[in-house]
Write a protein that holds these residues in place. Sequence first.
Motif, short mmCIF file in Angstrom:
data_model
loop_
_atom_site.label_atom_id
_atom_site.label_comp_id
_atom_site.label_asym_id
_atom_site.label_seq_id
_atom_site.Cartn_x
_atom_site.Cartn_y
_atom_site.Cartn_z
N ILE A 80 60.61 8.29 -0.93
CA ILE A 80 59.83 7.09 -1.83
C ILE A 80 58.61 6.34 -1.52
O ILE A 80 58.64 6.58 -0.42
CB ILE A 80 60.83 5.56 -1.33
N ALA A 81 57.26 7.01 -1.78
CA ALA A 81 56.40 6.74 -0.82
C ALA A 81 55.95 5.28 -0.96
O ALA A 81 56.35 4.65 -1.69
CB ALA A 81 55.31 7.07 -2.72
N ASN A 82 55.10 5.41 0.07
CA ASN A 82 55.61 3.97 0.18
C ASN A 82 53.50 3.32 0.84
O ASN A 82 53.19 2.44 1.99
CB ASN A 82 56.55 3.18 1.33
N GLY A 83 52.74 4.33 0.58
CA GLY A 83 51.39 4.26 1.21
C GLY A 83 51.07 3.39 0.38
O GLY A 83 50.79 2.80 -0.78
N SER A 84 49.77 2.86 0.92
CA SER A 84 49.12 1.61 0.47
C SER A 84 48.28 1.78 -1.09
O SER A 84 47.81 1.58 -1.56
CB SER A 84 47.45 1.58 1.36
N GLY A 85 48.04 3.65 -1.12
CA GLY A 85 47.47 4.11 -2.84
C GLY A 85 48.42 4.04 -3.71
O GLY A 85 48.29 4.37 -4.84
N GLY A 86 49.83 3.68 -3.69
CA GLY A 86 50.01 3.68 -4.83
C GLY A 86 51.66 4.45 -4.74
O GLY A 86 52.62 4.78 -3.73
N SER A 87 52.25 4.74 -5.98
CA SER A 87 53.44 5.65 -5.96
C SER A 87 53.13 7.03 -6.01
O SER A 87 54.49 7.81 -5.92
CB SER A 87 54.47 5.34 -7.74
N ASP A 88 52.38 7.19 -5.88
CA ASP A 88 51.99 8.84 -5.75
C ASP A 88 51.33 8.65 -3.88
O ASP A 88 51.39 10.31 -3.42
CB ASP A 88 50.93 9.48 -6.72
N ASP A 89 51.04 7.48 -3.58
CA ASP A 89 50.70 7.41 -1.94
C ASP A 89 51.90 8.07 -0.95
O ASP A 89 52.27 7.00 -0.43
CB ASP A 89 49.78 6.85 -2.02
N TYR A 90 52.22 9.05 -0.51
CA TYR A 90 52.91 9.57 0.44
C TYR A 90 52.27 9.95 2.06
O TYR A 90 53.63 10.15 2.52
CB TYR A 90 53.65 11.07 0.09
N SER A 91 51.62 8.83 2.26
CA SER A 91 51.43 8.46 3.75
C SER A 91 51.72 8.25 4.37
O SER A 91 51.63 8.32 5.11
CB SER A 91 49.25 8.04 3.27
#
Length: 161
Positions: A80-91
């Motif tokens: 599950i992507a949890n980056g600050s950039g949204g659902s496509d941010d896997y940072s």
Amino acid sequence: MKNPELFTETLLCILILALIIYPHTYGASYGIDIKIVSPLNGQEVPIGELAISGSSSDTSSSNCQVYLDWNDQKPYQKAIANGSGGSDDYSTWKFTYSSNYHLIQEGNNELTSKITCQDIPSPSNSSSVNSTEQSKWYSINVTGIKPSVNTNSGLPLPGTQ
């Protein structure tokens, strides 16, 4: 050997060509990275469900996804992507090992994360795009342990007073 310099130059050209044509074979990842940050490698964890988290070089504007497996059991499971950039941010990302895929077992458990990216800029020309998929893996080992049961609560047993 009649011309050792020619042999050396030819061998060098073959190696460079192999790195360009087959980057996965030699581990080239052109700047992509992934890491499991929790739990730590070698850590003891309770058997059963386990939530893990990690970080990667992905951003909301790059075309990457993160997957996980347990002891090389396929298919990979999507994090599950949890980056600050949204659902496509896997940072930053998270995943829970559960009965939907595999629970943590007693003993050694190898947890592998994999980042896969499309359209990675070519290292030789940042304006061109490499059309091949790039992947990188990161694994840790955790030891599943049974939760300790406190058999002596300090309270007297019923009927012993």
